[in-house]
Enzyme design. Structure first.
Site, PDB file in Angstrom:
ATOM      1  N   GLY A  40       3.705  54.332 -35.924  1.00  0.00           N
ATOM      2  CA  GLY A  40       4.064  53.997 -37.301  1.00  0.00           C
ATOM      3  C   GLY A  40       5.566  54.019 -37.427  1.00  0.00           C
ATOM      4  CB  ALA A  41       8.017  51.530 -38.656  1.00  0.00           C
ATOM      5  CD  GLU A  42       6.703  53.043 -42.558  1.00  0.00           C
ATOM      6  OE1 GLU A  42       6.824  51.946 -43.113  1.00  0.00           O
ATOM      7  OE2 GLU A  42       5.798  53.294 -41.732  1.00  0.00           O
ATOM      8  CE1 TYR A 109       0.001  46.844 -35.606  1.00  0.00           C
ATOM      9  CE2 TYR A 109       0.162  44.484 -36.009  1.00  0.00           C
ATOM     10  CZ  TYR A 109       0.760  45.689 -35.692  1.00  0.00           C
ATOM     11  OH  TYR A 109       2.105  45.751 -35.465  1.00  0.00           O
ATOM     12  CG  ASN A 171      10.355  47.714 -38.970  1.00  0.00           C
ATOM     13  OD1 ASN A 171      10.448  47.237 -37.844  1.00  0.00           O
ATOM     14  ND2 ASN A 171      10.450  49.001 -39.200  1.00  0.00           N
ATOM     15  NE  ARG A 173       5.959  45.818 -36.523  1.00  0.00           N
ATOM     16  CZ  ARG A 173       7.244  46.113 -36.450  1.00  0.00           C
ATOM     17  NH1 ARG A 173       8.143  45.161 -36.780  1.00  0.00           N
ATOM     18  NH2 ARG A 173       7.661  47.293 -36.059  1.00  0.00           N
ATOM     19  N   GLY A 269      13.792  50.083 -32.259  1.00  0.00           N
ATOM     20  CA  GLY A 269      14.482  49.870 -33.532  1.00  0.00           C
ATOM     21  C   GLY A 269      14.381  51.078 -34.438  1.00  0.00           C
ATOM     22  CG  ASP A 270      10.661  52.315 -35.783  1.00  0.00           C
ATOM     23  OD1 ASP A 270      11.066  51.563 -36.691  1.00  0.00           O
ATOM     24  OD2 ASP A 270       9.521  52.218 -35.290  1.00  0.00           O
ATOM     25  CG  ASP A 306       5.029  53.764 -30.832  1.00  0.00           C
ATOM     26  OD1 ASP A 306       4.696  53.300 -31.924  1.00  0.00           O
ATOM     27  OD2 ASP A 306       4.667  53.264 -29.760  1.00  0.00           O
TER      28      ASP A 306
END
Length: 329
Positions: A40-42, A109, A171, A173, A269-270, A306
């Protein structure tokens, strides 16, 4: 929403959907072992900033299932404060990540209608009671559905009105929405952003690209000027292996990527964003923020996962002081 850490002020608050990521080392169609991770990016950013010594809280919704428990356990173990709600009906989202070739990774996904997509304004209200110094948002959460989209819009507007630094990472997608849909939603959000983060090909989603130039540098300059004119304080452009740049009203800064052996670019990127925001919290200038972002991005691409390879504060000098291919003894 359940608060696991009370309502003490935090340096950074972020919210969004975290999923279980099942990773394969080869083509999924051939079968084989899968390893289980949190994605999860966040939450990637949350872990990165927490490892660098800051107080961090992640808000989100998970299913009342083993996958949700796994996510909560992993984030707690990383020192991330949790403001979460468990949905007894909807399930935690799942993603399969396939290492199709050495250079191509594909994501599949299974998140439509997931618990994470139900994040609401009420959830935001609870989380914002922690009075963060920075609120970090991404376009991914806005893409999940109408309810989470409204939550992102509300959070950005409320935080900006309260004087909170709003960090917005585009971000984009393509498996979640079209560029036209993303542009329609993200353009209005920009007016609340103190810091806008985008890759070079995402800038056109949050600004108007001039039609009369093929010069990429001139194109970027024009789009950035528009964003700064709309009130964005810093436009951060991620360039992958070419490094990153920052535009402000005072000028432009560039930083090269830290040379490392790249083995996994997922989450890079995160990682960069986590380093950049950490340095901002430490009071570093633009150049210092760029340098830390490049460094944390290098840790990410040179380790698998990640967020698993992200550095703790004591490790920040590791890449600069240890020659490549050596073992510290």
């Amino acid at each position: 929403m359940t608060a696991a850490v009370g309502l003490s002020p935090v340096d950074l608050l972020t919210f969004g959907e975290s999923m279980v990521s099942l990773r394969s080392a080869g083509p999924l169609s051939s079968g084989g072992a899968l390893t289980m991770h949190v994605a999860g990016a966040e939450s990637n950013v949350a872990v990165g900033v927490a490892r660098l010594g800051h107080s961090v809280s992640w808000a989100g919704v998970v299913g009342a299932d083993p996958h949700g428990e796994f996510i909560l356990r992993q984030l707690r173990a990383e020192g991330v404060g949790l403001q979460y709600r468990q949905d007894g009906i909807r399930r935690t989202g799942v993603m399969f990540l396939e290492q199709r070739t050495a250079d191509v990774t594909r994501a599949f996904y299974y998140r439509s209608g997931s618990a994470g997509s139900t994040l609401s304004r009420e959830d935001v209200d609870t989380a914002m009671q922690q009075k963060p110094r920075i609120l970090h948002l991404t376009g991914i959460t806005a893409a999940l559905g109408p309810e989470s989209r409204k939550a992102v819009e509300y959070a950005a507007e409320r935080a900006a009105a309260d004087g909170v630094v709003v960090s917005l990472d585009v971000n984009y997608r393509s498996k979640l929405w079209s560029r036209e849909e993303a542009r329609e939603v993200l353009l209005p959000l920009v007016r609340h952003a103190s810091i806008l983060i985008a890759s070079e090909d995402e800038l056109g989603l949050v600004s108007s690209a001039p039609a009369d130039t093929s010069d990429q540098d001139a194109l970027e300059t024009a789009m950035v000027a528009e964003l700064l004119g709309r009130g964005v304080g810093e436009v951060v452009v991620k360039r992958g292996a070419a490094g990153a740049g920052v535009h402000t009203a005072d000028g432009r800064w560039e930083a090269a990527a830290v040379p490392v052996t790249s083995i996994d670019t997922v989450g890079a990127g995160d990682a960069f964003t986590a380093g950049y925001l950490s340095a901002l919290l430490d009071g570093a200038d633009v150049s210092g923020r760029l340098q830390r972002g490049a460094l944390t991005g290098a840790f990410a691409v040179s380790t698998a996962g990640d967020w698993e390879g992200l550095p703790h504060r004591a490790e920040l000098a590791l890449l600069a002081t240890t020659p490549g291919g050596t073992t510290q003894r």
